[in-house]
Design an enzyme around this catalytic site. Structure first.
Site, short mmCIF file in Angstrom:
data_model
loop_
_atom_site.label_atom_id
_atom_site.label_comp_id
_atom_site.label_asym_id
_atom_site.label_seq_id
_atom_site.Cartn_x
_atom_site.Cartn_y
_atom_site.Cartn_z
N GLY A 160 11.07 -52.39 49.04
CA GLY A 160 10.95 -52.74 47.62
C GLY A 160 9.72 -53.61 47.39
N TYR A 182 24.25 -58.00 35.99
CA TYR A 182 23.35 -58.35 37.09
C TYR A 182 23.55 -59.82 37.48
CZ TYR A 182 18.98 -59.02 39.67
OH TYR A 182 18.04 -59.33 40.62
#
Ligand code: UDP
Length: 327
Positions: A10, A146
């Site tokens: 990532g 989240y």
């Protein structure tokens, strides 16, 4: 030293991999997709990419057994995911972290967990020290899944700390730089950058008075490396970021100034971009004293400098590397 980085392909993971390789360490990156961000590292003799998921306990067990230090960066991030697939966000961020912690504990490995400034929600009392309250909206607003998932994962980390696992929780504040996201997708800088490079108007959501503290990737990485090495960081929760606060409107203006071209600003309502399941965070500012004291790192790179480098990178030949190999 052998370092396992979940989410190693990532944005943060790819830069962290580079940092440990530069130190002379070995890196195993575990990632379920998006290899493009580490394509340039694939031939490196001290770098290994394992394409698998933190939802697979067997692979975590095997990799934790051989690692000396573990960074758990794998997670689903990006507002578009919070509102489109909250199940995936919750499942990967909570269950994946549990899987990782179980393996790390079994093998007695030190862990650094990447949490987020989002856990503070919209607490109006900025700057936020690490012990500040969390102020979130209702569960019917998907955006908060989240923050909730990362806070639950933090609780698991701290529960394992009580069992004796050496662990550090880092809360990142809007980190940006090369390889951030694909243009037009993900975080605000990547979205505005796509528009800027095409000479289109930059979409500022709401009136643009909401603020963030944009943190240059290399500053964040210095803090992240230190978190896995400095012994005083064990057992700590630490904000990672700059406390230089910028409104989204000022960000857009700065990007237009630095990038040049014909772009202007277009103000758009929240709901037209993210639908009804979105609420914004009006101000987000860290208290960075703990980062300075424990990690001996300060995020000093000015936004204008970091943006100039980011824009140049995305403009250049490397722009293709930001697109995932697998769609
Ligand atoms: N934002 C914006 N225009 C866009 C995308 C995002 O003005 O095209 C705003 C968004 O409403 C938020 C800020 O930029 O206030 C940062 O958004 P991002 O998605 O990067 O993540 P956040 O910091 O909210 O987690």
């Amino acid at each position: 030293m052998k370092v396992l980085i979940t989410g190693g392909a990532g944005f943060l993971g790819s830069h962290l991999s580079e940092a440990f390789l530069a130190r002379g360490d070995e890196v195993i990156a575990l990632d379920r997709d998006a290899q493009a961000k580490v394509r340039h590292l694939l031939g490196h003799r001290r770098f290994r990419l394992v394409v698998d998921s933190v939802m697979n306990p067997e692979i975590l067990d095997a990799l934790a057994a051989e690692a000396d230090l573990i960074y758990h960066l794998a997670g689903v991030v990006g507002v578009e995911h919070y509102v489109a697939d909250p199940y995936d966000v919750l499942s990967v961020n909570v269950n994946g972290t549990q899987n990782l912690l179980r393996a790390a504990y079994k093998h007695g490995r030190r862990v650094v967990f990447s949490s987020t400034s989002e856990v503070y929600g919209r607490n109006p009392a900025v700057p936020w020290s690490e012990d500040a309250d969390r102020v979130l909206g209702p569960t019917t607003i998907d955006r908060w899944c989240y923050a909730t998932s990362k806070a639950a994962a933090e609780h698991f980390c701290l529960a394992y700390r009580r069992l004796g696992l050496p662990i550090t929780v880092l809360r990142f504040f809007n980190v940006y730089g090369p390889r951030l996201d694909r243009l037009d997708v993900g975080r605000v800088i990547a979205i505005l950058l796509g528009q800027l490079l095409r000479g289109e108007p930059l979409t500022v959501i709401g009136d643009g008075s909401q603020t963030r503290c944009f943190t240059w990737i290399d500053d964040a990485i210095r803090a992240t490396v230190a978190a896995g090495i400095v012994s005083a960081a064990e057992g700590q929760v630490i904000n990672v970021g700059t406390d230089q606060e910028t409104s989204i409107r000022a960000l857009a203006e700065l990007m237009i100034r630095i990038g040049g071209g014909p772009s202007t600003i277009r103000f758009v309502p929240h709901a037209s971009v993210y639908g009804d399941s979105y609420e914004d965070v009006p101000r987000r500012v860290p208290d960075v004293r703990r980062m300075k004291r424990i990690l001996a790192v300060e995020a000093t790179t000015a936004l204008a400098d970091g943006l100039a480098r980011t824009i140049a990178w995305f403009r250049g030949a490397n722009a293709d590397a930001a697109r995932p190999a697998v769609a």
